[in-house]
Design a protein around this motif. Sequence first.
Motif, PDB file in Angstrom:
ATOM      1  N   ASP A  72      45.711 -27.440 -10.227  1.00  0.00           N
ATOM      2  CA  ASP A  72      46.264 -28.566 -10.734  1.00  0.00           C
ATOM      3  C   ASP A  72      47.021 -29.398 -10.663  1.00  0.00           C
ATOM      4  N   ARG A  73      48.414 -29.363 -10.116  1.00  0.00           N
ATOM      5  CA  ARG A  73      49.391 -30.205  -9.608  1.00  0.00           C
ATOM      6  C   ARG A  73      49.033 -31.272  -8.074  1.00  0.00           C
ATOM      7  N   ASP A 106      51.414 -25.513 -18.667  1.00  0.00           N
ATOM      8  CA  ASP A 106      51.116 -25.440 -17.322  1.00  0.00           C
ATOM      9  C   ASP A 106      50.404 -25.523 -16.599  1.00  0.00           C
ATOM     10  N   THR A 107      51.111 -25.670 -15.496  1.00  0.00           N
ATOM     11  CA  THR A 107      50.154 -25.364 -13.510  1.00  0.00           C
ATOM     12  C   THR A 107      50.269 -24.648 -12.666  1.00  0.00           C
ATOM     13  N   THR A 108      49.337 -24.975 -12.370  1.00  0.00           N
ATOM     14  CA  THR A 108      49.028 -24.016 -10.552  1.00  0.00           C
ATOM     15  C   THR A 108      49.211 -24.965 -10.031  1.00  0.00           C
ATOM     16  N   ILE A 132      46.633 -33.460  -9.739  1.00  0.00           N
ATOM     17  CA  ILE A 132      47.372 -34.539 -11.011  1.00  0.00           C
ATOM     18  C   ILE A 132      47.929 -35.489  -9.412  1.00  0.00           C
ATOM     19  N   PRO A 144      51.318 -19.575 -12.900  1.00  0.00           N
ATOM     20  CA  PRO A 144      51.569 -21.797 -13.773  1.00  0.00           C
ATOM     21  C   PRO A 144      52.903 -21.603 -13.747  1.00  0.00           C
TER      22      PRO A 144
END
Length: 93
Positions: free
Chosen positions: A51-52, A46-48, A55, A38
């Motif tokens: 997640d990105r 916090d992004t993995t 998004i 992350p």
Amino acid sequence: MGMSWMAWTWETAVFFGVIALLLVAMTIWELSRPGGNPRYGIFAIDTTRGDRLFISLLGSAFIHLAWLGVLGTPLWGALAVSLLYAFCVFRWV
């Protein structure tokens, strides 16, 4: 018979095909270079990698809807803005 039972156009099939290919590519990326720890980015979360991707897909949907509402068709400009947005999300978020 094809896709006529779902009333899909070829554009719709390409759209879902691209999303499927993105998921396969992300899986291959994770298997070949594990980690994807992350990151804390400009959204202050916090992004993995996954997640990105989510998004960027969600943001691209809103970009296309806004484009349709304001400018109408064609959507090539919205596609360009969405690709730039996705690049920025993966780079800085």
